[in-house]
Design a protein around this motif. Structure first.
Motif, mmCIF file in Angstrom:
data_model
loop_
_atom_site.group_PDB
_atom_site.id
_atom_site.type_symbol
_atom_site.label_atom_id
_atom_site.label_comp_id
_atom_site.label_asym_id
_atom_site.label_seq_id
_atom_site.Cartn_x
_atom_site.Cartn_y
_atom_site.Cartn_z
ATOM 1 N N GLU A 1 0.759 -1.215 -0.099
ATOM 2 C CA GLU A 1 -0.165 0.054 -0.066
ATOM 3 C C GLU A 1 0.961 1.354 -0.080
ATOM 4 O O GLU A 1 0.556 2.127 -0.703
ATOM 5 C CB GLU A 1 -0.846 0.145 1.137
ATOM 6 C CG GLU A 1 -2.004 -1.123 1.020
ATOM 7 C CD GLU A 1 -3.021 -1.253 2.186
ATOM 8 O OE1 GLU A 1 -2.669 -0.857 3.530
ATOM 9 O OE2 GLU A 1 -3.976 -1.975 2.162
ATOM 10 N N ALA A 2 2.057 1.298 0.630
ATOM 11 C CA ALA A 2 2.895 2.244 0.620
ATOM 12 C C ALA A 2 3.623 2.552 -0.544
ATOM 13 O O ALA A 2 3.713 3.716 -1.031
ATOM 14 C CB ALA A 2 4.023 2.217 1.704
ATOM 15 N N MET A 3 3.980 1.507 -1.243
ATOM 16 C CA MET A 3 4.434 1.564 -2.335
ATOM 17 C C MET A 3 3.495 2.113 -3.646
ATOM 18 O O MET A 3 3.802 2.901 -4.643
ATOM 19 C CB MET A 3 5.030 0.209 -3.319
ATOM 20 C CG MET A 3 6.155 -0.207 -2.805
ATOM 21 S SD MET A 3 6.860 -1.566 -3.167
ATOM 22 C CE MET A 3 5.661 -2.905 -2.865
ATOM 23 N N HIS B 1 3.973 5.550 -5.714
ATOM 24 C CA HIS B 1 3.726 5.436 -7.118
ATOM 25 C C HIS B 1 2.789 6.464 -7.464
ATOM 26 O O HIS B 1 3.151 7.292 -8.760
ATOM 27 C CB HIS B 1 3.501 4.106 -7.644
ATOM 28 C CG HIS B 1 3.463 3.846 -9.156
ATOM 29 N ND1 HIS B 1 4.409 3.391 -9.645
ATOM 30 C CD2 HIS B 1 2.604 4.167 -10.110
ATOM 31 C CE1 HIS B 1 4.392 3.351 -11.115
ATOM 32 N NE2 HIS B 1 3.009 3.737 -11.274
ATOM 33 N N LYS B 2 1.870 6.537 -7.024
ATOM 34 C CA LYS B 2 0.794 7.466 -7.470
ATOM 35 C C LYS B 2 1.499 9.029 -7.278
ATOM 36 O O LYS B 2 1.239 9.938 -8.133
ATOM 37 C CB LYS B 2 -0.572 7.416 -6.606
ATOM 38 C CG LYS B 2 -1.793 8.371 -6.883
ATOM 39 C CD LYS B 2 -2.965 7.946 -6.050
ATOM 40 C CE LYS B 2 -3.587 6.865 -6.913
ATOM 41 N NZ LYS B 2 -4.988 6.622 -6.281
ATOM 42 N N LYS B 3 2.100 9.295 -6.352
ATOM 43 C CA LYS B 3 2.665 10.527 -6.070
ATOM 44 C C LYS B 3 3.705 10.969 -7.047
ATOM 45 O O LYS B 3 3.678 11.731 -7.673
ATOM 46 C CB LYS B 3 3.274 10.672 -4.681
ATOM 47 C CG LYS B 3 3.758 11.944 -4.187
ATOM 48 C CD LYS B 3 4.005 11.840 -2.818
ATOM 49 C CE LYS B 3 4.430 13.259 -2.057
ATOM 50 N NZ LYS B 3 4.704 13.261 -0.700
ATOM 51 N N ALA B 4 4.712 9.640 -7.392
ATOM 52 C CA ALA B 4 5.558 10.171 -8.399
ATOM 53 C C ALA B 4 4.919 10.229 -9.642
ATOM 54 O O ALA B 4 5.741 11.020 -10.643
ATOM 55 C CB ALA B 4 6.552 9.038 -8.207
ATOM 56 N N PHE B 5 4.007 9.294 -10.132
ATOM 57 C CA PHE B 5 3.850 9.121 -11.633
ATOM 58 C C PHE B 5 2.441 9.644 -11.787
ATOM 59 O O PHE B 5 1.920 9.550 -12.853
ATOM 60 C CB PHE B 5 4.013 7.726 -12.136
ATOM 61 C CG PHE B 5 5.299 7.237 -11.904
ATOM 62 C CD1 PHE B 5 6.462 7.864 -12.771
ATOM 63 C CD2 PHE B 5 6.067 6.723 -10.788
ATOM 64 C CE1 PHE B 5 7.713 7.433 -12.724
ATOM 65 C CE2 PHE B 5 7.184 6.231 -10.760
ATOM 66 C CZ PHE B 5 7.995 6.533 -11.679
#
Length: 197
Positions: free
Chosen positions: A69-71, A75-79
């Motif tokens: 869930e943290a990944m 991922h959502k934040k970065a991409f």
């Protein structure tokens, strides 16, 4: 392959000799073997995709792990979107795969490795088989079918409980087929070279 006495070039007598290719009906065996190699490769890739779906996409235990869930948030934040639900770009040894249970991790990597090994080895085999099969279609087609069978056996053995130790029958058979094609290619090259004037 037969030599054709005609010359081609910008002007008559330029000295460029043309070789005519004579493709016999037996070359169909070579093309069928190439198709069998391609289908085997697709089949092995499909097996890896099935495991990805099972271990990543459809695995509630995996998806509910706080680390996963943290990944997903990172991922959502970065991409700006969701991470791939089939575990990509992880190829079995990355951040996503680290969250699998040990047995799942080994099973995925064994299947992935069997598929990669076929991808790595099929290029030179296909090149030699298709080119040399013009001269020796029955020999090369037979080696091609042997290679396809060997890769299937290699993968089934690798994906078994024996893991890498289970691949030996397919590895030996594949080596015989590959070396047969490479050797036939060397002989064909020598024969063509010896015909030069």
């Amino acid at each position: 392959l037969s030599r054709q006495p005609d010359f081609v070039g910008p002007s008559p007598g330029a000295g460029v000799e043309v070789m005519a290719l004579q493709i016999t009906d037996d070359y169909g065996l070579v093309l069928a073997a190439a198709g069998a190699i391609g289908m085997t490769q697709l089949f092995l890739g499909g097996g890896v995709m099935g495991l990805r779906k099972k271990f990543f996409k459809d695995n509630r235990a995996f998806l509910s792990k706080p680390e996963v869930e943290a990944m997903a948030e990172k991922h959502k934040k970065a991409f700006g979107g969701d991470m791939n639900d089939m575990g990509y770009p992880d190829m079995g040894c990355g951040l996503y795969a680290q969250q699998l249970d040990y047995e799942q991790w080994v099973e995925l990597n064994n299947a992935q490795r069997a598929h990669y090994n076929m991808v790595e080895s099929s290029g030179p085999v296909l090149a030699c088989m298709l080119a040399t099969g013009l001269r020796f279609p029955k020999v090369c087609g037979s080696f091609g079918f042997m290679f396809a069978l060997a890769r299937f056996l290699y993968a089934q053995g690798y994906k078994s409980k024996k893991g890498a130790d289970g691949r030996m029958v397919g590895a030996v058979l594949g080596a015989v087929a590959s070396l047969g094609l490479f050797g036939t290619s060397l002989v064909t090259g020598g024969l063509i070279f010896a015909q030069r004037k």
